[in-house]
Scaffold this active site. Structure first.
Site, PDB file in Angstrom:
ATOM      1  N   HIS A 265      -5.047  -7.503  -7.959  1.00 15.21           N
ATOM      2  CA  HIS A 265      -6.488  -7.318  -8.165  1.00 15.21           C
ATOM      3  C   HIS A 265      -6.695  -6.621  -9.501  1.00 15.21           C
ATOM      4  O   HIS A 265      -5.736  -6.239 -10.172  1.00 15.21           O
ATOM      5  CB  HIS A 265      -7.134  -6.543  -7.018  1.00 15.21           C
TER       6      HIS A 265
ATOM      7  N   HIS B  62      -8.043  -3.736 -10.575  1.00 16.02           N
ATOM      8  CA  HIS B  62      -8.137  -2.299 -10.822  1.00 16.02           C
ATOM      9  C   HIS B  62      -7.093  -1.831 -11.838  1.00 16.02           C
ATOM     10  O   HIS B  62      -5.944  -2.264 -11.809  1.00 16.02           O
ATOM     11  CB  HIS B  62      -8.005  -1.515  -9.519  1.00 16.02           C
TER      12      HIS B  62
ATOM     13  N   ASP C 172      -5.320   0.743 -12.221  1.00 15.52           N
ATOM     14  CA  ASP C 172      -4.049   1.328 -11.786  1.00 15.52           C
ATOM     15  C   ASP C 172      -3.093   0.292 -11.206  1.00 15.52           C
ATOM     16  O   ASP C 172      -2.046   0.646 -10.645  1.00 15.52           O
ATOM     17  CB  ASP C 172      -4.288   2.466 -10.778  1.00 15.52           C
ATOM     18  N   HIS C 173      -3.419  -0.988 -11.396  1.00 11.35           N
ATOM     19  CA  HIS C 173      -2.506  -2.065 -11.032  1.00 11.35           C
ATOM     20  C   HIS C 173      -2.223  -3.007 -12.207  1.00 11.35           C
ATOM     21  O   HIS C 173      -1.201  -3.691 -12.196  1.00 11.35           O
ATOM     22  CB  HIS C 173      -3.065  -2.871  -9.855  1.00 11.35           C
TER      23      HIS C 173
ATOM     24  N   HIS D 117     -10.987  -5.281  -0.365  1.00 13.32           N
ATOM     25  CA  HIS D 117     -10.848  -4.168  -1.311  1.00 13.32           C
ATOM     26  C   HIS D 117     -11.602  -4.511  -2.587  1.00 13.32           C
ATOM     27  O   HIS D 117     -12.390  -3.724  -3.107  1.00 13.32           O
ATOM     28  CB  HIS D 117      -9.371  -3.911  -1.582  1.00 13.32           C
TER      29      HIS D 117
ATOM     30  N   ASP E  12      -3.642  -3.473  -2.619  1.00 14.78           N
ATOM     31  CA  ASP E  12      -4.379  -2.439  -1.899  1.00 14.78           C
ATOM     32  C   ASP E  12      -5.117  -2.989  -0.680  1.00 14.78           C
ATOM     33  O   ASP E  12      -6.061  -2.379  -0.182  1.00 14.78           O
ATOM     34  CB  ASP E  12      -5.383  -1.752  -2.836  1.00 14.78           C
TER      35      ASP E  12
ATOM     36  N   HIS F 139       0.634   1.373  -2.963  1.00 11.50           N
ATOM     37  CA  HIS F 139       0.623   2.834  -3.096  1.00 11.50           C
ATOM     38  C   HIS F 139       1.518   3.504  -2.066  1.00 11.50           C
ATOM     39  O   HIS F 139       1.739   2.967  -0.977  1.00 11.50           O
ATOM     40  CB  HIS F 139      -0.797   3.383  -2.921  1.00 11.50           C
TER      41      HIS F 139
END
Length: 258
Positions: A54, A56, A58-59, A113, A134, A172
């Site tokens: 996805h 975001h 932090d990915h 998400h 996520d 995570h």
């Protein structure tokens, strides 16, 4: 090992999915350049593609740097994430396939998400594995930033159908906090007690809690246990509540849990 976890940032995971026959690899969700490049050098693999679950940051935050450093020209993400994933070159939908060496990777659209959340499923050396980003965590599930409880519930049910032996590689290291919440709303579930003890041992030794299996998740993940009488009772829900309603209540309770 065909899957190599790469701890990144504070609690993220990137992964290498390696074809044992060709040494070609896919890199899933690179978020920090240093650990990713170190892992690629250590494992001596050829990274052919980046697979993004996805959009975001932090990915996908180091897509550009990693692609430049490793000369990668294939960066995959969902069709709806066009313009939101850095350097995305391939726009995939549910049911599409990505070939890495001799591994065929299936794309599963699992919104909730985010609208473009996808999971990547493959069988390597007879072992089924799925990278869930996520959407599904060990004992948990992602927040609903761009979806409804009903949408996320359907996505989790889709993942559950992959079968018990499927190994879950999530985005995570949230396992201990997820299991604390699971114990709060289903305290008599012995599988949760055992999972908490195992997670505590692993984290004490600075080891990872991934992967779990789908069989394990069905035993202790409250987001997959909407039929549990104890969970319904803990949340003051009637027996007539739908699975989607129970999921929504579990999600709200987790949001407020500290």
């Amino acid at each position: 090992m065909p899957v190599i976890p790469i701890p990144c940032l504070a609690d993220n995971y990137a992964y290498l999915l390696v074809c044992p026959e060709t040494n070609d690899a896919a890199l899933i969700d690179p978020s920090e350049t240093g650990p990713v490049l170190d892992a690629v050098a250590r494992e001596k693999v050829r990274v052919m593609a980046i697979l993004c679950t996805h959009h975001h940051h932090d990915h996908v935050g180091c897509n550009h740097e990693v692609a430049h450093a490793l000369d990668i020209h294939r960066i995959y993400g969902h069709l709806s994430d066009g313009g939101r994933i850095p350097d995305q070159s391939h726009f995939v939908s549910d049911g599409d396939r990505v070939v890495i060496g001799k591994i065929s990777v299936s794309v599963l659209h699992v919104p909730g998400h985010t609208t473009g959340s996808i999971a990547y499923f493959a069988t390597v050396d007879g072992e089924p594995v799925v990278f869930t980003g996520d959407t599904l965590f060990v004992a948990g599930s992602g927040r609903l930033f761009e979806g409804s409880p009903a949408i996320m519930h359907r996505s989790l049910q889709k993942l559950a159908q992959l079968g018990g032996p499927t190994r879950i590689f999530c985005g995570h290291e949230y396992t201990e906090s997820n299991l604390r919440f699971a114990a709060h709303i289903e305290p008599s579930n012995q599988a949760i007690v055992e999972a908490r003890a195992r997670a505590a041992r692993l984290r004490k030794d600075k080891m990872l809690t991934v992967p779990s299996t789908m069989e394990d998740e069905l035993r202790y993940n409250p987001f997959l246990r909407t039929s549990s009488v104890e969970i319904r009772s803990a949340l003051n829900l009637p027996s007539s509540a739908s699975a989607e309603e129970v999921f929504g209540a579990v999600r709200n309770a987790k949001n407020d849990f500290h």
